[in-house]
Design a protein around this motif. Structure first.
Motif, mmCIF file in Angstrom:
data_model
loop_
_atom_site.group_PDB
_atom_site.id
_atom_site.type_symbol
_atom_site.label_atom_id
_atom_site.label_comp_id
_atom_site.label_asym_id
_atom_site.label_seq_id
_atom_site.Cartn_x
_atom_site.Cartn_y
_atom_site.Cartn_z
ATOM 1 N N PHE A 7 -2.848 0.858 -10.177
ATOM 2 C CA PHE A 7 -1.820 -0.124 -10.499
ATOM 3 C C PHE A 7 -1.742 -0.309 -12.013
ATOM 4 C CE2 PHE A 7 -3.577 -1.604 -6.315
ATOM 5 C CZ PHE A 7 -2.568 -1.031 -5.554
ATOM 6 N N MET A 8 -0.552 -0.085 -12.549
ATOM 7 C CA MET A 8 -0.322 -0.170 -13.991
ATOM 8 C C MET A 8 0.297 -1.516 -14.320
ATOM 9 S SD MET A 8 -0.808 1.939 -16.562
ATOM 10 C CE MET A 8 -0.467 1.880 -18.325
ATOM 11 N N LEU A 9 -0.306 -2.194 -15.266
ATOM 12 C CA LEU A 9 0.125 -3.529 -15.651
ATOM 13 C C LEU A 9 0.124 -3.623 -17.171
ATOM 14 C CD1 LEU A 9 0.648 -6.555 -14.685
ATOM 15 C CD2 LEU A 9 -1.816 -6.853 -14.964
ATOM 16 N N ALA A 20 0.848 -1.194 0.000
ATOM 17 C CA ALA A 20 0.000 0.000 0.000
ATOM 18 C C ALA A 20 0.882 1.242 0.000
ATOM 19 C CB ALA A 20 -0.911 0.005 1.227
ATOM 20 N N HIS A 21 0.295 2.372 -0.361
ATOM 21 C CA HIS A 21 1.051 3.620 -0.287
ATOM 22 C C HIS A 21 1.303 3.974 1.175
ATOM 23 C CE1 HIS A 21 2.031 7.916 -0.648
ATOM 24 N NE2 HIS A 21 2.472 7.582 -1.850
ATOM 25 N N LYS A 22 2.427 4.588 1.439
ATOM 26 C CA LYS A 22 2.814 4.897 2.817
ATOM 27 C C LYS A 22 1.795 5.785 3.529
ATOM 28 C CE LYS A 22 5.732 8.904 1.632
ATOM 29 N NZ LYS A 22 7.100 9.471 1.709
ATOM 30 N N LEU A 23 1.116 6.669 2.798
ATOM 31 C CA LEU A 23 0.138 7.550 3.422
ATOM 32 C C LEU A 23 -1.163 6.830 3.760
ATOM 33 C CD1 LEU A 23 0.546 10.793 1.267
ATOM 34 C CD2 LEU A 23 1.528 10.301 3.518
ATOM 35 N N GLU A 24 -1.355 5.663 3.203
ATOM 36 C CA GLU A 24 -2.601 4.916 3.415
ATOM 37 C C GLU A 24 -2.489 3.903 4.534
ATOM 38 O OE1 GLU A 24 -6.518 5.090 1.515
ATOM 39 O OE2 GLU A 24 -4.722 6.319 1.685
ATOM 40 N N VAL A 25 -1.270 3.551 4.925
ATOM 41 C CA VAL A 25 -1.077 2.503 5.921
ATOM 42 C C VAL A 25 -1.764 2.819 7.251
ATOM 43 C CG1 VAL A 25 0.644 1.269 7.299
ATOM 44 C CG2 VAL A 25 0.996 1.575 4.841
ATOM 45 N N GLU A 31 6.227 4.132 -2.122
ATOM 46 C CA GLU A 31 6.188 5.434 -2.780
ATOM 47 C C GLU A 31 5.590 5.253 -4.179
ATOM 48 O OE1 GLU A 31 7.226 8.262 -1.475
ATOM 49 O OE2 GLU A 31 8.654 7.748 0.124
ATOM 50 N N SER A 32 5.129 6.345 -4.767
ATOM 51 C CA SER A 32 4.668 6.289 -6.152
ATOM 52 C C SER A 32 5.823 5.917 -7.068
ATOM 53 C CB SER A 32 4.102 7.634 -6.569
ATOM 54 O OG SER A 32 3.483 7.558 -7.840
ATOM 55 N N GLY A 33 5.562 5.055 -8.020
ATOM 56 C CA GLY A 33 6.589 4.615 -8.949
ATOM 57 C C GLY A 33 7.258 3.316 -8.557
ATOM 58 N N ASP A 34 7.023 2.867 -7.321
ATOM 59 C CA ASP A 34 7.559 1.564 -6.922
ATOM 60 C C ASP A 34 6.940 0.468 -7.777
ATOM 61 O OD1 ASP A 34 9.009 2.810 -4.978
ATOM 62 O OD2 ASP A 34 7.879 2.000 -3.274
ATOM 63 N N LYS A 35 7.608 -0.648 -7.840
ATOM 64 C CA LYS A 35 7.121 -1.794 -8.613
ATOM 65 C C LYS A 35 7.065 -3.034 -7.726
ATOM 66 C CE LYS A 35 8.730 -0.110 -13.111
ATOM 67 N NZ LYS A 35 9.083 1.249 -12.637
ATOM 68 N N VAL A 36 6.029 -3.819 -7.925
ATOM 69 C CA VAL A 36 5.866 -5.099 -7.239
ATOM 70 C C VAL A 36 5.923 -6.191 -8.292
ATOM 71 C CG1 VAL A 36 4.272 -6.561 -5.934
ATOM 72 C CG2 VAL A 36 4.506 -4.142 -5.342
ATOM 73 N N LYS A 37 6.750 -7.192 -8.067
ATOM 74 C CA LYS A 37 6.863 -8.305 -9.006
ATOM 75 C C LYS A 37 6.178 -9.540 -8.439
ATOM 76 C CE LYS A 37 10.084 -9.206 -11.846
ATOM 77 N NZ LYS A 37 11.323 -9.636 -12.511
ATOM 78 N N VAL A 38 5.423 -10.202 -9.289
ATOM 79 C CA VAL A 38 4.839 -11.491 -8.943
ATOM 80 C C VAL A 38 5.249 -12.450 -10.053
ATOM 81 C CG1 VAL A 38 2.632 -10.714 -9.945
ATOM 82 C CG2 VAL A 38 2.716 -12.774 -8.518
ATOM 83 N N GLY A 39 6.105 -13.403 -9.722
ATOM 84 C CA GLY A 39 6.749 -14.175 -10.765
ATOM 85 C C GLY A 39 7.564 -13.230 -11.623
ATOM 86 N N ASN A 40 7.312 -13.244 -12.925
ATOM 87 C CA ASN A 40 7.984 -12.327 -13.842
ATOM 88 C C ASN A 40 7.078 -11.189 -14.306
ATOM 89 O OD1 ASN A 40 10.622 -13.643 -14.062
ATOM 90 N ND2 ASN A 40 9.464 -15.334 -14.989
ATOM 91 N N ILE A 41 5.931 -11.035 -13.639
ATOM 92 C CA ILE A 41 4.993 -9.963 -13.956
ATOM 93 C C ILE A 41 5.290 -8.771 -13.056
ATOM 94 C CG2 ILE A 41 2.567 -9.277 -14.002
ATOM 95 C CD1 ILE A 41 3.256 -11.328 -16.133
ATOM 96 N N GLU A 42 5.394 -7.582 -13.656
ATOM 97 C CA GLU A 42 5.716 -6.375 -12.908
ATOM 98 C C GLU A 42 4.517 -5.441 -12.868
ATOM 99 O OE1 GLU A 42 9.885 -4.414 -12.794
ATOM 100 O OE2 GLU A 42 8.750 -3.306 -14.315
ATOM 101 N N ILE A 43 4.189 -4.967 -11.672
ATOM 102 C CA ILE A 43 3.070 -4.053 -11.457
ATOM 103 C C ILE A 43 3.630 -2.733 -10.936
ATOM 104 C CG2 ILE A 43 0.908 -3.662 -10.232
ATOM 105 C CD1 ILE A 43 0.798 -6.750 -9.817
#
Length: 235
Positions: free
Chosen positions: A151-153, A101-106, A124-136
């Motif tokens: 979330f951009m995918l 989650a965004h730090k301000l929402e926690v 932070e905005s612009g961070d990326k989360v990877k699940v397998g080889n998929i990047e969000i």
């Protein structure tokens, strides 16, 4: 090429068919993952955690994380309108995994779900989360709440309650900010490529649509200045 696993699930229809309020609220929950590694994450798990985990298991996937667009109870669980909604707390009990989650929402997420700060990964905005080889990619889109995120995918944008096919999220609830929402829509989301498919947090006006059409038909995306915005949404 990595194969995307992607499901849009409507509460009250695809799961949570017996949950009070689910059909009226029309929330979408999303499963996103790597069809090769069989790992996935869930976006805004609420209403029926067992039902969502059953879908994951039926698809032979492993749930390795959750993402929260914002802290409202119909998206992450808690009590609202006299209804107790299952959400992140139930997920943490049944399938412990990181919640992004965004730090301000926690702080808001902790308050409504009963989870601790240690249960969340603050971004932070612009961070990326990877699940397998998929990047969000995580985009900070304040207005509905201070730490709302989209979330951009690749060619998909999961927008939570920031933007619907028609209209946008309310700004008159605690944490809402009309001016922030104006800039989010007109300066940030207006820059999303037109061929990107918008997937909203509620079925208000439909399930998905190309951003080019949303920009052309959604009045909230067509305002020219802040005075026009206030005329539509108020201060």
């Amino acid at each position: 090429m990595t194969q995307l696993y992607f499901k849009q699930l409507l509460a009250g229809r695809d799961f949570a068919t017996n949950a009070p309020g689910a059909q009226q609220m029309e929330n979408f929950v999303y499963l996103i993952g790597d069809a090769e590694t069989r790992e996935c994450v869930v976006i805004d798990p609420a209403w029926d955690v067992g039902g969502l985990l059953d879908i994951v298991a039926k698809d032979d996937m492993k749930l390795v994380g959750a993402l929260a667009t914002h802290y409202h109870q119909d998206h992450v669980g808690g009590e609202i309108f006299g209804i107790t909604i299952e959400g992140l707390a139930a997920l943490n009990a049944r399938n412990p995994c990181p919640v992004h989650a965004h730090k301000l929402e926690v702080p808001g997420l902790c308050k409504v779900t009963g989870l601790s700060h240690n249960d969340f990964v603050a971004h932070e905005s612009g961070d990326k989360v990877k699940v397998g080889n998929i990047e969000i990619e995580l985009l900070h889109t304040p207005g509905h709440t201070p730490g709302s995120m989209c979330f951009m995918l690749k060619d998909k944008l999961i927008s939570g309650d920031t933007l619907f096919l028609q209209g946008c999220g309310r700004v008159d609830l605690p944490g809402g900010n009309s001016e922030q929402m104006y800039y989010t829509l007109t300066q940030k989301l207006s820059q999303i490529p037109n061929d990107t498919i918008l997937f909203p947090g509620h079925a208000y006006g439909g399930s998905h649509k190309e951003m080019g059409e949303v920009k052309a038909t959604n009045a909230m995306m067509k305002v020219k200045d802040l005075n026009d915005w206030y005329g539509l949404r108020g201060r």
